[in-house]
Design a protein around this motif. Sequence first.
Motif, short mmCIF file in Angstrom:
data_model
loop_
_atom_site.label_atom_id
_atom_site.label_comp_id
_atom_site.label_asym_id
_atom_site.label_seq_id
_atom_site.Cartn_x
_atom_site.Cartn_y
_atom_site.Cartn_z
N LEU A 1 0.65 -1.39 -0.01
CA LEU A 1 0.04 0.00 -0.12
C LEU A 1 0.78 1.31 0.30
N ALA A 2 1.94 1.14 0.65
CA ALA A 2 2.90 2.32 0.77
C ALA A 2 3.55 2.48 -0.40
N ARG A 3 3.91 1.60 -1.24
CA ARG A 3 4.27 1.79 -2.56
C ARG A 3 3.62 2.34 -3.61
N ALA A 4 2.22 1.92 -3.43
CA ALA A 4 1.31 2.27 -4.45
C ALA A 4 0.96 3.77 -4.20
N ILE A 5 1.03 4.37 -2.95
CA ILE A 5 0.76 5.80 -2.74
C ILE A 5 2.07 6.30 -3.25
N ALA A 6 3.12 5.99 -2.96
CA ALA A 6 4.44 6.78 -3.45
C ALA A 6 4.43 6.73 -5.12
N GLU A 7 3.71 5.89 -5.79
CA GLU A 7 3.86 5.85 -7.05
C GLU A 7 2.72 6.73 -7.76
N ALA A 8 1.46 6.63 -6.86
CA ALA A 8 0.36 7.59 -7.12
C ALA A 8 0.37 8.81 -7.25
N ILE A 9 1.24 9.28 -6.05
CA ILE A 9 1.29 10.73 -5.88
C ILE A 9 2.79 11.13 -5.88
N THR A 10 2.86 12.23 -6.67
CA THR A 10 4.45 12.53 -6.88
C THR A 10 4.61 13.76 -5.80
N TYR A 11 5.75 13.59 -5.15
CA TYR A 11 5.91 14.85 -4.27
C TYR A 11 6.18 16.07 -4.76
N GLU A 12 5.49 17.14 -4.66
CA GLU A 12 5.48 18.46 -5.48
C GLU A 12 4.87 19.64 -4.44
N PRO A 13 5.54 20.37 -3.86
CA PRO A 13 5.27 21.21 -2.69
C PRO A 13 4.35 22.41 -3.65
N GLY A 14 3.60 23.08 -2.60
CA GLY A 14 2.86 24.48 -3.44
C GLY A 14 1.59 24.12 -4.22
N LEU A 15 0.98 22.80 -4.34
CA LEU A 15 -0.22 22.53 -5.26
C LEU A 15 -1.25 22.20 -4.21
N THR A 16 -0.94 21.70 -2.95
CA THR A 16 -2.08 21.50 -2.10
C THR A 16 -2.22 22.33 -0.93
N GLU A 17 -3.40 22.43 -0.18
CA GLU A 17 -3.41 23.16 0.85
C GLU A 17 -3.59 22.12 2.18
N HIS B 1 0.37 12.37 1.22
CA HIS B 1 0.89 10.93 1.17
C HIS B 1 0.22 10.28 2.49
N ALA B 2 0.55 10.81 3.67
CA ALA B 2 0.36 10.20 4.82
C ALA B 2 -1.54 10.03 4.82
N HIS B 3 -2.11 10.99 4.42
CA HIS B 3 -3.59 10.91 4.57
C HIS B 3 -4.13 9.85 3.44
N ALA B 4 -3.23 9.74 2.28
CA ALA B 4 -4.08 8.96 1.38
C ALA B 4 -3.60 7.45 1.65
N LEU B 5 -2.36 7.17 2.30
CA LEU B 5 -1.75 5.93 2.92
C LEU B 5 -2.88 5.62 3.88
N ILE B 6 -3.17 6.43 4.65
CA ILE B 6 -4.39 6.11 5.78
C ILE B 6 -5.51 5.76 5.24
N ALA B 7 -6.03 6.25 4.32
CA ALA B 7 -7.38 6.05 3.48
C ALA B 7 -7.32 4.51 3.11
N THR B 8 -6.26 4.24 2.24
CA THR B 8 -5.96 2.94 1.69
C THR B 8 -6.20 1.86 2.64
N ALA B 9 -5.42 2.09 3.67
CA ALA B 9 -5.16 1.15 4.91
C ALA B 9 -6.51 0.80 5.44
N LEU B 10 -7.12 2.12 5.77
CA LEU B 10 -8.56 2.07 6.23
C LEU B 10 -9.59 1.13 5.18
#
Length: 280
Positions: free
Chosen positions: A137-153, A172-181
């Motif tokens: 799951l952690a790998r899937a989130i790392a691949e699905a969301i590219t690290y790029e600051p300034g685009l989210t709030e 990344h943390a919020h998305a990973l928690i959601a997939t785990a849940l």
Amino acid sequence: MRLVVHHVSHYRFETPVRRLVQTHRLTPADSASQRVLSWEIVTEGATKGAIYRDGAGDLIETVSLRGPVDELVVEVRGEVETTDLFGVLRDHRESVPPGAYLRHSRMTRPDSELRALADDTLDGMENDTALNRAHALARAIAEAITYEPGLTEPATTGAEALALGKGVCQDHAHALIATALAADIPARYVTGYLQSGPDGAAHEASHAWAELHVPGLGWVGFDAANACCPDDRYIRLGSGFDAQDAAPIRGVLAGGVSETLDVDVSVAVKSQSQSQHQQQ
């Protein structure tokens, strides 16, 4: 490894505040992976309450300040000895059962896309170990969301970050928690410090990652933003259901209209020469 932390939060208020109360989750708790050698939090002019340990094992302190107040500086200085335990949280005192973290918040609610990602990722892994499923799951989130600051709030949800395909460590943390849940795995949000990123550059702000509960191991950290598990470069501060719940500083104002916040964080490896100088 010995890490030296200097963390300054500078609040400025548009109109003077009559009274301010803050809850600080700024003191690391000792565990098998970290030992606090020295730690000081300075809040000039504020009245401090006693430090207590909450059910999650995090150290909490309340401070209050009577106005008029037009600015507030919270300065943290400390030194922590860290050990790489491959992300496994051991000897951390807490009383909240893992099942309490099967509840989602607005930030970690798994929508249809996050559920589909969890299902696709774990497809065929029914007989695999719980640890391998968590890593997947952690790998899937790392691949699905590219690290790029300034685009989210700060209010961006895990689902929104996945749809955007870009974000920062919080996303990344919020998305990973959601997939785990979505996969019925207890998961929680963790705040702390990171000495360096993948490129070796020092971080300028506090860091965040997720912990998933693995039977037989307990809580295991996964930093999907850096595609790794927390090691001896990390200092763990506290946890919660999401970024707001686990925030290092939370406050209530009386009489203020709006505020601006400047944060400066440095986390450095203590050199041998520094250690020798202190021993003399």
